[in-house]
Motif scaffolding. Structure first.
Motif, PDB file in Angstrom:
ATOM      1  N   TRP A   1      -6.532   6.968   2.744  1.00 29.32           N
ATOM      2  CA  TRP A   1      -5.510   5.839   2.186  1.00 29.32           C
ATOM      3  C   TRP A   1      -4.278   6.491   2.770  1.00 29.32           C
ATOM      4  CZ3 TRP A   1      -3.551   5.027  -3.477  1.00 29.32           C
ATOM      5  CH2 TRP A   1      -2.776   4.147  -3.632  1.00 29.32           C
TER       6      TRP A   1
ATOM      7  N   ASN B   1      -4.025   6.022   6.478  1.00 25.14           N
ATOM      8  CA  ASN B   1      -4.033   4.699   6.794  1.00 25.14           C
ATOM      9  C   ASN B   1      -2.420   4.198   6.818  1.00 25.14           C
ATOM     10  OD1 ASN B   1      -3.932   1.588   5.560  1.00 25.14           O
ATOM     11  ND2 ASN B   1      -5.482   1.799   7.104  1.00 25.14           N
TER      12      ASN B   1
ATOM     13  N   LEU C   1       0.869   4.163  -3.109  1.00 29.02           N
ATOM     14  CA  LEU C   1       0.463   5.429  -2.847  1.00 29.02           C
ATOM     15  C   LEU C   1       1.826   6.308  -3.307  1.00 29.02           C
ATOM     16  CD1 LEU C   1      -1.072   7.699  -1.745  1.00 29.02           C
ATOM     17  CD2 LEU C   1      -0.189   7.284   0.555  1.00 29.02           C
TER      18      LEU C   1
ATOM     19  N   SER D   1       0.923  -1.227   0.164  1.00 30.64           N
ATOM     20  CA  SER D   1       0.113  -0.053  -0.059  1.00 30.64           C
ATOM     21  C   SER D   1       0.863   1.117   0.009  1.00 30.64           C
ATOM     22  CB  SER D   1      -0.997  -0.056   1.171  1.00 30.64           C
ATOM     23  OG  SER D   1      -1.791   1.339   1.243  1.00 30.64           O
TER      24      SER D   1
END
Length: 124
Positions: free
Chosen positions: A114, A117, A11, A7
């Motif tokens: 996002w 997170n 990003l 992740s």
């Protein structure tokens, strides 16, 4: 590889791609710069591209990930007015373009979440 470890890199890739696009083909981005901002839209386009590249590097590196991801969340909130400007300016364009401009507005919410997170899962 599970999604969670990838992740931050996804990003970072999104930010890097957007940053390169702002620098390589700035004209479409110039049109989204709110007119109330001082100076040239091109300056804002280049500045936002440079910021996106810096954020991408920060998110990609575990040592700076938490701070960079929080800065990314703030950046996504900060560029929201450009998306609003685009939606307003494109209200008379063909339906697919209008839909894309309007669709960008709610997209900011998952991007902010996002980034938060990623920051929350980063090691301090």
């Amino acid at each position: 590889m599970p999604l969670a470890p990838r992740s931050p890199l996804l990003l970072a890739g999104l930010l890097a791609g957007a940053g390169v696009a702002h620098l390589a083909a700035p004209k479409p981005f110039d049109a989204t710069i709110p007119r109330v901002l001082p100076g040239s839209p091109r300056t804002w386009t280049y500045a936002s591209g440079a910021v996106e590249l810096a954020l991408a590097a920060g998110v990609a590196l575990p040592r700076t990930r938490r701070t960079a991801a929080l800065a990314t969340a703030a950046f996504f909130v900060g560029v929201f007015p450009a998306n609003v400007q685009m939606a307003v300016d494109w209200r008379r364009r063909p339906a697919p373009l209008r839909a894309a401009a309007i669709g960008r507005l709610p997209l900011q919410v998952p991007l902010v979440l996002w980034a938060r997170n990623v920051a929350g899962n980063a090691r301090s």
